[in-house]
Scaffold this motif. Structure first.
Motif, short mmCIF file in Angstrom:
data_model
loop_
_atom_site.label_atom_id
_atom_site.label_comp_id
_atom_site.label_asym_id
_atom_site.label_seq_id
_atom_site.Cartn_x
_atom_site.Cartn_y
_atom_site.Cartn_z
N ASN A 56 0.94 2.65 -3.31
CA ASN A 56 -0.25 3.50 -3.77
C ASN A 56 -0.04 4.93 -3.06
O ASN A 56 -0.61 5.91 -3.80
N HIS A 84 -15.24 0.09 -0.69
CA HIS A 84 -15.04 -1.20 -0.05
C HIS A 84 -16.12 -2.18 0.35
O HIS A 84 -16.11 -3.15 0.90
N LEU A 112 -12.18 -3.75 -7.81
CA LEU A 112 -11.97 -2.50 -7.50
C LEU A 112 -12.57 -1.67 -8.87
O LEU A 112 -13.24 -0.55 -8.74
N GLU A 147 -7.62 0.87 -2.59
CA GLU A 147 -6.26 0.33 -2.46
C GLU A 147 -6.22 0.17 -1.04
O GLU A 147 -5.51 -0.85 -0.50
N GLU A 192 -7.54 -2.86 0.41
CA GLU A 192 -7.00 -4.11 -0.06
C GLU A 192 -8.13 -4.55 -1.00
O GLU A 192 -8.44 -5.63 -1.09
N GLU A 199 -7.94 -5.75 -7.30
CA GLU A 199 -7.73 -4.62 -8.67
C GLU A 199 -8.85 -4.80 -9.54
O GLU A 199 -9.79 -3.95 -9.71
N LYS A 208 -10.27 4.91 -6.70
CA LYS A 208 -9.18 3.87 -6.67
C LYS A 208 -8.29 3.89 -5.50
O LYS A 208 -8.03 2.57 -4.86
N PHE A 209 -7.74 4.97 -5.10
CA PHE A 209 -6.97 5.17 -4.10
C PHE A 209 -7.36 4.66 -2.75
O PHE A 209 -6.88 3.54 -1.94
N LYS A 241 0.86 -1.35 -0.02
CA LYS A 241 0.04 -0.04 -0.18
C LYS A 241 0.91 1.16 -0.14
O LYS A 241 0.33 2.27 -0.46
#
Lengths: 424, 313
Positions: free
Chosen positions: A5, B150, B110, B101, B104, B107, B97-98, A2
């Protein structure tokens, strides 16, 4: 992963905030240009520098003739007689003395540099002459231990933060180089016909520096400016982290699966890149402004690496600031309040009086040496002014990495405890 | 046995001796929209911050699915804060998107979820627009999308319609309903808008001074203070308000009567049928009615009845 990111996000924010980026990169550049104009001609006056010569050379007997020779005396005389280019002013005012009193003279600032000629100086040269004669008669080559002698060392010593030492050192290196070249030529003449190739009789602890005549105060200020710029990063990093707290985005991240490590390590990557970029931009500006840059492309890369380590120390300082500041304005003010005095303390603007607190690995350890940026500055000067490589800066880099790691750990712990844990 | 997803037990939070939340007990059912009402400073936001794990209670415990809040998987909860909390220099798509991420989210999932959320919240056209260039309403919608990236089981919305125009508010309400009805999510909603709480919530908690005053369905709450209608009456001579109120209180057909902002507020069932009788009484008292209107009972009446009319800061 992470933190990658986070790094990408921080990087995007950094480059999209044009005004902020402009300020980060141009503010120190502005200083560099001002200092460049102000100090361009300072320190260029042709005055003799005070030099302590410690000649320990015990002399030797020449082969064949058995004449007593002392190359140490010979070198001392050459140093004493050397004059400025196109002038009859001597380069050095030489005081011959013992090693301990020479060190004292340096501390009292009565001499700018010390050169120590080892006791086997003449003997080593004589041995080389002998072996070259042997090689000539036997038709062999000179053994490598004579051809590339790295054990015989001429030591040049002084206070690395002093401008006068920098100038003296550069001049001495030049004289020693010329002396060595002269000796080699004469030995090769005597032993003509041998396939000796290049011969190195002794090694001085600094390598060739060209253009010594034009050293000015600006040359010592330019690396200082780079360290100042790197230190100012703490202000920007502090403000940007505080902004995350203030705007609530940090609370958002706290609710996610992101850990402190991801956030802080992620922030490290783009900001370190900025530190490296700052060093590059400031170096280019400094060269345009007349900085006597030594060394090749490698020295730029090395300087950028040094900049990155200094940058990490500043980022860690920024984390500490962000742990306490209430808003980004306060973080900026606090940052400036901390970064500017530190810049003075590490000697970015002018050399400071010596405050020795001990000795470590044969070097004096000064009060200022507890700050990583002092070592960053020393390393930058060594690489950029004297054109030295990694070997010459391992001591400073060791310290700066260790001290940076300590500040970084403090920064991470404080920020995690005060900003990233559940509120009480 | 009812299925409770959140169980807040005896929750107390003190700041320098001041009790912002005082012994709050709440049980929130799985898959319901739970309204959280209270005047400014009643302790709503403090309670919410404790329930989502951002603030440590002084005492008490929060259980999510029977598990202590500190041990709960962070992806179970999504919070849409009262303020717009966004990174101004990222685009809508990059922001979502961030955030995904950071939770978790795999991808491929997401990517689809970002597309769907942008679509559901009418932001698809603005996917690549930098946040600072969005309008206030768009920022609000993105603010909400960030809480859902999420796909949390529990969605907490702190005054989500603050600053929204009526059109955007309708989009939001439909979205909240679909979260419950189509995705089975539990939604906790704090709001000042009574019609919003009334129209959306399955159950409502009214809190004031850090204490829970009522917890029930909107229907039951309204019934509690008198099912039916409210009559607002403005007398030509407001000095006679008190006299009139005292008289009306004695009438059996009236459930409650009080003075609000210089007007007489009468609550009764089937007000239209009772109005002639009330008017006759007023005539006997020789008071002149300047203005009169009648409306059905609302949640706001319940709210005012429970928390009073004094201004809060």
């Amino acid at each position: 992963m992470k933190f990658i990111n986070v790094a990408i996000k921080d990087f995007k924010e950094l480059i999209r905030d044009r005004r902020g980026l402009f300020m980060i990169l141009l503010f120190p550049l502005f200083f560099m240009v001002i200092f460049g104009f102000a100090f361009e001609d300072m320190g260029k006056s042709n005055e003799p520098h005070n030099l302590a010569v410690v000649n320990l050379d015990e002399g030797a007997k020449m082969p064949l003739t058995n004449d007593e020779v002392n190359y140490g005396d010979n070198l001392t005389k050459i140093i004493s007689d050397a004059e400025y280019e196109d002038s009859d002013v001597k380069l050095f005012k030489v005081t011959e003395t013992s090693e301990s009193s020479a060190d004292q003279l340096i501390q009292l600032k009565e001499v700018d540099a010390i050169i120590i000629i080892p006791k086997n100086f003449s003997q080593s040269i004589v041995d080389l002459i002998k072996s070259s004669i042997t090689a000539q008669t036997m038709g062999t080559t000179i053994p490598s231990e004579y051809r590339d002698n790295t054990t015989l060392k001429l030591v040049i010593r002084g206070d690395s933060s002093s401008i006068a030492f920098g100038v003296s050192q550069a001049m001495l290196v030049k004289i020693v180089e010329e002396y060595q070249n002269g000796l080699v030529a004469s030995i090769q003449n005597q032993a003509s016909g041998t396939s000796g190739g290049s011969i190195k009789i002794f090694e001085s602890d600094v390598e060739s520096v060209a253009g010594t005549e034009s050293f000015s105060q600006f040359d010592f200020l330019a690396p200082g400016m780079m360290v100042f710029a790197i230190l100012l990063l703490s202000t920007t990093v502090g403000a940007s982290l505080t902004r995350e707290v203030e705007k609530g985005t940090l609370a958002r991240l706290k609710l996610s699966k992101m850990r402190s490590f991801d956030m802080l390590f992620g922030a490290l990557l783009p900001w370190s890149a900025i530190a490296a970029l700052q060093v590059l931009i400031l170096l280019i500006t400094a060269i345009i402004m007349g900085f006597n840059w030594q060394g090749g492309l490698n020295s730029i890369l090395l300087a950028m690496l040094i900049g990155v380590i200094g940058g990490i120390a500043s980022i860690a300082l920024g984390m500490i600031i962000a742990s306490f500041a209430k808003n980004d304005q306060q973080a900026s003010n606090l940052g400036i309040l901390i970064a500017i005095p530190i810049s003075f303390l590490v000697g970015a603007f002018f050399p400071l009086p010596q405050v020795v607190i001990g000795e470590f690995m044969g070097r004096t350890f000064e009060f200022y040496d507890i700050l990583p940026w002092t070592h960053i500055l020393d390393a930058l000067r060594t690489v950029l002014i004297y054109g030295e490589g990694w070997d010459a800066i391992t001591y400073d880099m060791g310290w700066s990495i260790l001290l940076t790691a300590i500040i970084f750990i403090i920064g991470v712990l404080l920020f995690s405890k005060l900003r990233l844990s559940v509120d009480n | 046995m009812e299925d409770y997803i959140i169980n807040a037990q005896d929750l107390t939070k003190s700041f320098d001796g001041f009790k912002a939340v005082d012994g709050l007990n709440l049980k929130i059912r799985r898959g319901e929209v739970f309204g959280f009402l209270g005047p400014n400073g009643a302790g709503k936001t403090t309670s919410i911050r404790m329930i989502v794990g951002l603030l440590r209670p002084t005492s008490g415990q929060i259980l999510i699915d029977g598990q202590d809040i500190n041990k709960v998987d962070k992806s179970k909860i999504g919070i849409c804060p009262q303020d717009i909390v966004l990174w101004e220099s990222l685009t809508c798509q990059e922001s979502l998107k961030f955030m995904g991420e950071m939770y978790e989210v795999p991808e491929d999932i997401l990517k689809k979820r970002v597309e769907r959320l942008l679509n559901d919240l009418l932001l698809t056209e603005k996917a690549d627009t930098i946040v600072s260039n969005l309008s206030g309403g768009m920022k609000r919608r993105l603010n909400l999308a960030m809480a859902l990236i999420h796909s949390p089981e529990i969605v907490v919305m702190d005054e989500p319609s603050e600053g929204l125009d009526p059109q955007s508010r309708r989009v939001l309400w439909n979205f909240i309903r679909s979260l419950r009805d189509k995705e089975g999510k539990t939604v906790i909603l704090t709001t000042h808008l009574m019609d919003e709480a009334d129209g959306l919530s399955d159950r409502i908690a009214i809190i004031d001074h850090g204490k829970l005053l009522r917890l029930d369905t909107p229907h039951n709450l309204k019934k509690e203070i008198g099912e039916g209608d409210v009559v607002h009456m403005h007398l030509s001579d407001p000095d006679k308000n008190l006299e009139v109120i005292n008289h009306l209180k004695n009438m059996d057909i009236i459930d409650a009567v009080m003075e609000i902002e210089g007007k007489i507020n009468i609550r009764t069932l089937n007000a239209v049928g009772k109005l002639p009788e009330i008017m006759a009484e007023l005539q006997d008292l020789d008071v002149e009615v300047e203005d009169l209107f009648l409306r059905p009972n609302t949640l706001e009446d319940v709210f005012i009845e429970l928390t009073g009319t004094s201004l809060r800061e």
